[in-house]
Design a protein around this motif. Structure first.
Motif, PDB file in Angstrom:
ATOM      1  N   VAL A  54       0.842  -1.193   0.000  1.00 26.42           N
ATOM      2  CA  VAL A  54       0.000   0.000   0.000  1.00 26.42           C
ATOM      3  C   VAL A  54       0.879   1.246   0.000  1.00 26.42           C
ATOM      4  O   VAL A  54       1.850   1.345   0.759  1.00 26.42           O
ATOM      5  CB  VAL A  54      -0.933   0.008   1.231  1.00 26.42           C
ATOM      6  N   GLN A  55       0.539   2.188  -0.874  1.00 32.72           N
ATOM      7  CA  GLN A  55       1.295   3.437  -0.962  1.00 32.72           C
ATOM      8  C   GLN A  55       0.932   4.378   0.184  1.00 32.72           C
ATOM      9  O   GLN A  55      -0.036   4.155   0.920  1.00 32.72           O
ATOM     10  CB  GLN A  55       1.040   4.108  -2.307  1.00 32.72           C
ATOM     11  N   TYR A  98       9.164   3.709   4.645  1.00 29.74           N
ATOM     12  CA  TYR A  98      10.189   3.190   3.733  1.00 29.74           C
ATOM     13  C   TYR A  98       9.600   2.152   2.782  1.00 29.74           C
ATOM     14  O   TYR A  98       9.852   2.202   1.567  1.00 29.74           O
ATOM     15  CB  TYR A  98      11.343   2.560   4.517  1.00 29.74           C
ATOM     16  N   ALA A  99       8.843   1.190   3.322  1.00 26.41           N
ATOM     17  CA  ALA A  99       8.279   0.138   2.473  1.00 26.41           C
ATOM     18  C   ALA A  99       7.391   0.723   1.386  1.00 26.41           C
ATOM     19  O   ALA A  99       7.443   0.301   0.222  1.00 26.41           O
ATOM     20  CB  ALA A  99       7.493  -0.857   3.328  1.00 26.41           C
ATOM     21  N   ALA A 100       6.579   1.706   1.747  1.00 31.50           N
ATOM     22  CA  ALA A 100       5.710   2.347   0.767  1.00 31.50           C
ATOM     23  C   ALA A 100       6.522   3.086  -0.288  1.00 31.50           C
ATOM     24  O   ALA A 100       6.247   2.985  -1.498  1.00 31.50           O
ATOM     25  CB  ALA A 100       4.755   3.308   1.465  1.00 31.50           C
ATOM     26  N   ALA A 101       7.540   3.824   0.148  1.00 26.68           N
ATOM     27  CA  ALA A 101       8.351   4.618  -0.780  1.00 26.68           C
ATOM     28  C   ALA A 101       9.219   3.734  -1.661  1.00 26.68           C
ATOM     29  O   ALA A 101       9.374   3.995  -2.866  1.00 26.68           O
ATOM     30  CB  ALA A 101       9.218   5.606  -0.001  1.00 26.68           C
ATOM     31  N   TYR A 102       9.817   2.683  -1.079  1.00 29.38           N
ATOM     32  CA  TYR A 102      10.695   1.798  -1.856  1.00 29.38           C
ATOM     33  C   TYR A 102       9.919   1.122  -2.982  1.00 29.38           C
ATOM     34  O   TYR A 102      10.353   1.109  -4.135  1.00 29.38           O
ATOM     35  CB  TYR A 102      11.321   0.743  -0.951  1.00 29.38           C
ATOM     36  N   SER A 161      10.849  -4.840  -0.010  1.00 28.40           N
ATOM     37  CA  SER A 161      10.511  -3.565   0.634  1.00 28.40           C
ATOM     38  C   SER A 161      10.679  -3.650   2.149  1.00 28.40           C
ATOM     39  O   SER A 161      11.037  -2.663   2.801  1.00 28.40           O
ATOM     40  CB  SER A 161       9.070  -3.171   0.296  1.00 28.40           C
ATOM     41  N   TRP A 162      10.429  -4.826   2.697  1.00 27.77           N
ATOM     42  CA  TRP A 162      10.558  -5.007   4.138  1.00 27.77           C
ATOM     43  C   TRP A 162      11.895  -5.617   4.551  1.00 27.77           C
ATOM     44  O   TRP A 162      12.400  -5.329   5.643  1.00 27.77           O
ATOM     45  CB  TRP A 162       9.390  -5.849   4.654  1.00 27.77           C
ATOM     46  N   LYS A 163      12.502  -6.418   3.693  1.00 30.32           N
ATOM     47  CA  LYS A 163      13.824  -6.985   4.010  1.00 30.32           C
ATOM     48  C   LYS A 163      14.842  -5.865   4.221  1.00 30.32           C
ATOM     49  O   LYS A 163      15.717  -5.960   5.103  1.00 30.32           O
ATOM     50  CB  LYS A 163      14.299  -7.911   2.891  1.00 30.32           C
TER      51      LYS A 163
END
Length: 238
Positions: free
Chosen positions: A123-124, A171-175, A206-208
């Motif tokens: 999700v963004q 970060y996850a959303a942006a990556y 994105s989470w790693k």
């Protein structure tokens, strides 16, 4: 998703799964990088991983938790720091999740493939949109899609990550959003590449990068994201 051509070579345990309907992102390759693959190209370790992915996918579709405990949802609201309005939107709109959350489906209409299937996205920051990667259709690769997952799929899981903070979600959303335009990765056992992505690989990466390892060591099947100990379900359908 492209079907395996030489299905006669499938072990019985895999052949019996061929009638499962998978989501439209299904995987179409292995470590060879070819877009169409016969089963004998898989290594023994890859074959075992595939069989495990299929079993886990079947188990989730048959016996997965269909509802979310209200206490779990309240924990999600608290962990994410959601306002009352944002919490209400999660309950009553077609959108699933807020920034950085992972959405997963194991339902779809592209049956006839032996790969462990499903689809996932991130999700963004503007949760009207989800970053997703598709391997079939007129538009392939990483792209922005409308967050209408509740209406789009019959099986949906919304996941948040245990122990993550606001910076991790941002970060996850942006990556994932920054990877829009990258091609689809048909070599799903080469999950470490960052030049191309399949759907659940993108969520995993994105989470790693924030220290959360959301897989079981093989390919990143969508069901792995549901079953990982670091994720928890805040929305469930089907």
């Amino acid at each position: 998703m492209k079907a395996i051509k030489k299905v006669v070579l499938l072990p019985l345990s895999l052949a019996l799964t061929m009638s499962i309907a998978f989501a439209p992102d299904s995987f179409a390759s292995s470590s060879t990088g070819a877009e169409e693959l016969s089963i004998e190209d898989l290594t023994p370790a890859e074959l075992a991983d595939l069989e495990e992915g299929i079993r886990d996918t079947q188990e989730e579709l048959k016996n997965g938790k269909k509802t979310v405990d209200p206490q779990d949802f309240q924990e999600y609201v608290k962990d994410k720091g959601l306002s009352s309005e944002e919490a209400e939107n999660q309950l009553h709109s077609n959108r699933v999740g807020t920034k950085g959350d992972i959405v997963v489906t194991l339902s779809g209409t592209s049956g006839g493939s032996a790969w462990a299937g499903g689809h996932a996205g991130v999700v963004q920051s503007n949760n009207y949109y989800v970053t997703e990667s598709f391997g079939i259709g007129s538009k392939k690769g990483v792209q922005r899609r409308t967050n209408n997952w509740k209406a789009r799929y019959s099986h949906v899981r919304g996941l948040w990550v245990r122990g993550a903070d606001g910076a991790d979600y941002s970060y996850a959303a942006a990556y994932s959003k920054a990877k829009i335009g990258k091609p689809y990765n048909y070599n799903f056992y080469n999950k470490t590449t960052t030049s191309r992505f399949y759907c659940s690989q993108l969520a995993w990466r994105s989470w790693k990068n924030r220290g959360f390892e959301l897989d079981n060591g093989g390919a990143v099947w969508p069901v792995n994201l549901i079953n990982d100990g670091d994720t928890k379900t805040f929305y469930s359908k089907g």
